[in-house]
Design a protein around this motif. Structure first.
Motif, PDB file in Angstrom:
ATOM      1  N   SER A   6     -45.754  22.507   7.099  1.00 17.79           N
ATOM      2  CA  SER A   6     -45.323  23.182   5.868  1.00 17.79           C
ATOM      3  C   SER A   6     -44.604  22.333   4.922  1.00 17.79           C
ATOM      4  CB  SER A   6     -44.051  24.192   6.545  1.00 17.79           C
ATOM      5  OG  SER A   6     -44.678  25.312   7.264  1.00 17.79           O
ATOM      6  N   LEU A   7     -44.143  21.369   5.384  1.00 22.66           N
ATOM      7  CA  LEU A   7     -43.621  20.213   4.572  1.00 22.66           C
ATOM      8  C   LEU A   7     -44.843  19.718   3.790  1.00 22.66           C
ATOM      9  CD1 LEU A   7     -40.718  18.599   6.461  1.00 22.66           C
ATOM     10  CD2 LEU A   7     -40.456  20.117   4.430  1.00 22.66           C
ATOM     11  N   ILE A   8     -45.774  19.255   4.408  1.00 22.82           N
ATOM     12  CA  ILE A   8     -46.986  18.677   3.897  1.00 22.82           C
ATOM     13  C   ILE A   8     -47.492  19.553   2.680  1.00 22.82           C
ATOM     14  CG2 ILE A   8     -49.292  17.769   3.938  1.00 22.82           C
ATOM     15  CD1 ILE A   8     -47.601  15.933   5.061  1.00 22.82           C
ATOM     16  N   TYR A   9     -47.667  20.652   2.803  1.00 20.12           N
ATOM     17  CA  TYR A   9     -48.205  21.820   2.129  1.00 20.12           C
ATOM     18  C   TYR A   9     -47.160  21.815   0.800  1.00 20.12           C
ATOM     19  CZ  TYR A   9     -51.660  23.242   5.518  1.00 20.12           C
ATOM     20  OH  TYR A   9     -52.643  23.371   6.308  1.00 20.12           O
ATOM     21  N   LEU A  10     -45.950  21.788   0.977  1.00 22.55           N
ATOM     22  CA  LEU A  10     -45.018  21.928  -0.043  1.00 22.55           C
ATOM     23  C   LEU A  10     -45.208  20.715  -0.995  1.00 22.55           C
ATOM     24  CD1 LEU A  10     -42.057  23.366   1.736  1.00 22.55           C
ATOM     25  CD2 LEU A  10     -43.103  24.509  -0.241  1.00 22.55           C
ATOM     26  N   TYR A  11     -45.454  19.396  -0.524  1.00 25.52           N
ATOM     27  CA  TYR A  11     -45.650  18.271  -1.156  1.00 25.52           C
ATOM     28  C   TYR A  11     -47.025  18.462  -1.887  1.00 25.52           C
ATOM     29  CZ  TYR A  11     -47.880  13.909  -1.878  1.00 25.52           C
ATOM     30  OH  TYR A  11     -48.557  12.729  -2.559  1.00 25.52           O
ATOM     31  N   LEU A  12     -48.015  18.800  -1.404  1.00 20.88           N
ATOM     32  CA  LEU A  12     -49.447  18.706  -1.920  1.00 20.88           C
ATOM     33  C   LEU A  12     -49.529  19.788  -3.073  1.00 20.88           C
ATOM     34  CD1 LEU A  12     -51.900  18.750   1.339  1.00 20.88           C
ATOM     35  CD2 LEU A  12     -51.405  16.957  -0.527  1.00 20.88           C
ATOM     36  N   ILE A  13     -48.749  20.958  -2.890  1.00 20.28           N
ATOM     37  CA  ILE A  13     -48.832  21.858  -4.182  1.00 20.28           C
ATOM     38  C   ILE A  13     -48.140  21.381  -5.243  1.00 20.28           C
ATOM     39  CG2 ILE A  13     -48.043  24.064  -4.740  1.00 20.28           C
ATOM     40  CD1 ILE A  13     -49.137  25.070  -2.055  1.00 20.28           C
ATOM     41  N   GLU A  14     -46.887  20.459  -4.981  1.00 23.86           N
ATOM     42  CA  GLU A  14     -46.156  20.028  -6.187  1.00 23.86           C
ATOM     43  C   GLU A  14     -46.755  18.933  -6.834  1.00 23.86           C
ATOM     44  OE1 GLU A  14     -41.546  18.703  -7.260  1.00 23.86           O
ATOM     45  OE2 GLU A  14     -42.275  19.093  -5.303  1.00 23.86           O
ATOM     46  N   PHE A  15     -47.304  18.077  -5.959  1.00 20.08           N
ATOM     47  CA  PHE A  15     -47.902  16.951  -6.667  1.00 20.08           C
ATOM     48  C   PHE A  15     -49.479  16.841  -6.744  1.00 20.08           C
ATOM     49  CE2 PHE A  15     -43.744  15.743  -5.155  1.00 20.08           C
ATOM     50  CZ  PHE A  15     -43.314  14.925  -6.090  1.00 20.08           C
TER      51      PHE A  15
END
Length: 638
Positions: free
Chosen positions: A424-433
């Motif tokens: 979930s953290l990885i997805y939050l990162y990918l969507i932001e950046f």
């Protein structure tokens, strides 16, 4: 003259939160460009959404030939009942549209329209008369014969000019002379006029429909410069007398959030196998600007029973949210970063992997429960209990097995950071950046030491205390730290430690165990990955009872080029630090293909260099092994 002011949901902040809203609920759009709806009450409204604008039209009786005034492009238009409306702006959509309007009088007092009957029509069987380049010609030629009878909506959108001084009109003429709202305007022989209107037709099957220009008695011409007339077949009618309207289509009914809507998700897509580290953003443009799920991330002090003692300041963890001083040493509870409940959809289609987030339970989205992740690498307190506290040194040389037991001593829901929550953290990162290369997007992390210097300094043990992030709060990026006399026993090591929403050393410094994921290496069977989402059932040797097989991982070390669909597990390698997923994967399979069970740790270490990052992972170690370079991180899943 009394006026009504219609504001889109984006402007609601100008008024008191207590004012009533009239909600027009979810409905599916027939194609990516256009949708329409009808509202019937004393101040009737028809709205059409075309690309990025919502045009508001009115009529007292929609089945007659009465004129439909329109508001568009920031100007007022006088509507039936002496009303005026401001424009409602909606974003371009690919599947469906959501609109929310509030009605106020000129003093800002909300008006109660909850007793009104509202209807929305959605349609297909779209027919278009494209009248571009028809200047000065008669359009009485194109004939449409809809295959089905029933209710149709006609929408006019034309740029015209009359050559005379009389009134002209344009209508759709049918076999039974059923004519929708006639489009008309007092003539202006100098300026072009942009005219938009709509109307309802009740048509018989195979009935002929012809666009027709209506001139005055002297038969003077009018010029049509550009535009179109579009005819839609109504498929669904939605009606309600309450303030929330449900959505019905064909054989099933959905609640308000069950139709997935372009305006209320945001995400990224990428093409597996492409060498670029960049992803493409998709979904609501406004949501990519405001990041609504990300914006709800908070830092807080969490009690063992899962309750939140208090929230911390977003800009400085040394203070509570109310400005009072905080206590970060464990006395008040564990220092955690709280990820809000949200909804996610990950799927592969037409060669692209899509990762989407929403605050709402949209169609085909799954719920991600709220969870809290330790702000710091974990340490062990008296009583062998895993902690997330400031001013301590992360505990390493700890097996995953023991770390799990120490975390569970805090109570129900506590664990070592699980694979699913890290994903979930990885997805939050990918969507932001929208970039796989986290060392480029966030920071290099504490990764630039030489292995020999580190070994000589303290035998690969942690070199930083926890809590340097406190002074920065919920930042994402890098912050400078240093270790005196690290290099050759005399020179200071300076690093840029990584941080993602207040999570200190999210990658770099020391590896972090992940729980809820087991790898089983078997010669000829590959390196098979199994995951479990419930900490109650976490085990070091389960692949069937409570674990789910998700696929085979890469069989050799290397920079990751592809991950399993819907997962963050390396599936193939062969890239570099600046291509594909840009992070490195270590596996024991290439050295010992029959090695049996292995565990996973992530992030990299102080001497990993460009190999490190959020997607950097290591399955060399067994869950029962301990290493000076591997620690854990506390997590709580509610």
């Amino acid at each position: 003259m009394k006026r009504l002011l219609l504001l889109s949901v984006f402007l609601l902040g100008l008024f008191a939160a207590s004012q009533a809203q009239f909600r027009m609920s979810w409905f599916r759009v027939p194609d990516k460009n256009t949708a329409f709806g009808v509202a019937l009450n004393a101040n009737s409204i028809v709205f059409e959404v075309d690309s990025a604008k919502a045009y508001l039209l009115t009529s007292a009786v929609l089945s007659t030939n009465d004129m439909h005034d329109v508001f568009a492009s920031g100007n007022y238009a006088e509507l039936i009942g002496d009303c005026s409306f401001t424009e409602a702006t909606l974003k371009d959509t690919t599947e469906s549209i959501y609109a929310e309007f509030s009605f106020y009088d000129e003093t800002g007092i909300s008006l109660d329209l909850s007793a009104a009957t509202w209807k929305m029509l959605t349609g297909s069987d779209r027919h278009i008369w494209d009248v571009s380049d028809t200047s000065g010609i008669d359009i009485n030629e194109d004939i449409i014969r809809p295959s089905e009878g029933g209710k149709y909506l006609a929408v006019f959108n034309l740029s015209v000019k009359s050559t005379g001084n009389d009134i002209f009109g344009i209508r759709l003429k049918s076999d039974n002379d059923s004519t929708p709202a006639m489009l008309w305007q007092n003539t202006d022989t100098v300026n072009r006029m942009s005219i938009t209107s709509s109307g309802i037709l009740n048509l018989a099957e195979e009935e002929s429909i012809i666009p027709e220009i209506i001139n005055n008695s002297s038969n003077e011409d009018c010029d049509i410069y550009s535009g179109s007339i579009v005819l839609y077949k109504a498929e669904s009618i939605i009606s309600s007398t309450s303030q929330t309207i449900s959505y019905t289509t064909n054989s099933y009914t959905n609640d308000i959030y069950n139709v997935y809507d372009y305006l209320y998700y945001y995400g990224v897509k990428y093409q597996p196998g492409e060498a670029s580290t960049l992803l493409t953003k998709e979904g609501g443009v406004t949501h990519h600007e405001t990041l609504p799920v990300h914006a709800d991330i908070k830092a807080g002090i969490v009690n063992n029973d899962g309750s939140i003692n208090y929230y911390l300041s977003d800009t400085n963890f040394y203070f509570k949210q109310n400005g009072d001083s905080s206590i970060l040493n464990g006395t008040d509870g564990q220092v955690m970063i709280i990820i809000p409940e949200h909804y996610r959809r990950v799927y592969r289609d037409s060669g692209y992997e899509h990762i989407l987030l929403s605050q709402y339970p949209l169609e085909n989205f799954v719920r991600v429960d709220s969870f809290a992740i330790g702000a710091y690498n974990a340490s062990i307190s008296t009583g062998d209990t895993l902690c997330s506290i400031s001013g301590d040194t992360a505990t390493t040389s700890i097996t995953r097995t023991n770390a799990r037991a120490y975390a569970a001593k805090r109570g129900e829901g506590w664990s070592v950071l699980p694979y699913e929550q890290y994903k979930s953290l990885i997805y939050l990162y990918l969507i932001e950046f929208a970039c796989f290369n986290s060392q480029d997007s966030i920071s290099l992390g504490a990764t630039n030491a030489s292995s020999s210097d580190w070994n000589n300094y303290n035998g690969y043990n942690p070199v930083f205390q926890t809590g340097k992030i406190n002074q920065y709060g919920l930042i994402t990026g890098g912050f400078t730290d240093s270790v005196p006399s690290f290099i050759a026993g005399s020179t200071t090591l300076t690093v840029e430690r990584s941080c993602f929403y207040g999570i200190e050393d999210i990658f770099g410094h020391i590896w972090q165990w992940l729980d809820g994921v087991n790898i089983y290496n078997a010669s000829g069977g590959g390196s098979r990955f199994f995951t479990c989402s419930d900490p109650v059932y976490f085990s070091d040797s389960d692949t069937a009872t409570n674990y789910t097989y998700i696929g085979k991982g890469a069989s050799e070390d290397g920079y990751i080029t592809e991950i399993l669909t819907g997962e963050i597990i390396p599936a193939d390698v062969g890239g570099s630090s600046s291509t594909y997923l840009s992070d490195y994967y270590y596996t024991q399979y290439d050295n010992d293909p029959a090695g049996g069970f292995r565990a996973l740790c992530v992030g990299g270490r102080l001497s990993t260099g460009s190999l490190a990052g959020l997607l950097c992972s290591n399955s060399n170690y067994s869950a029962g092994s301990s290493h000076a370079i591997v620690s854990a991180r506390l997590c709580l899943v509610w």
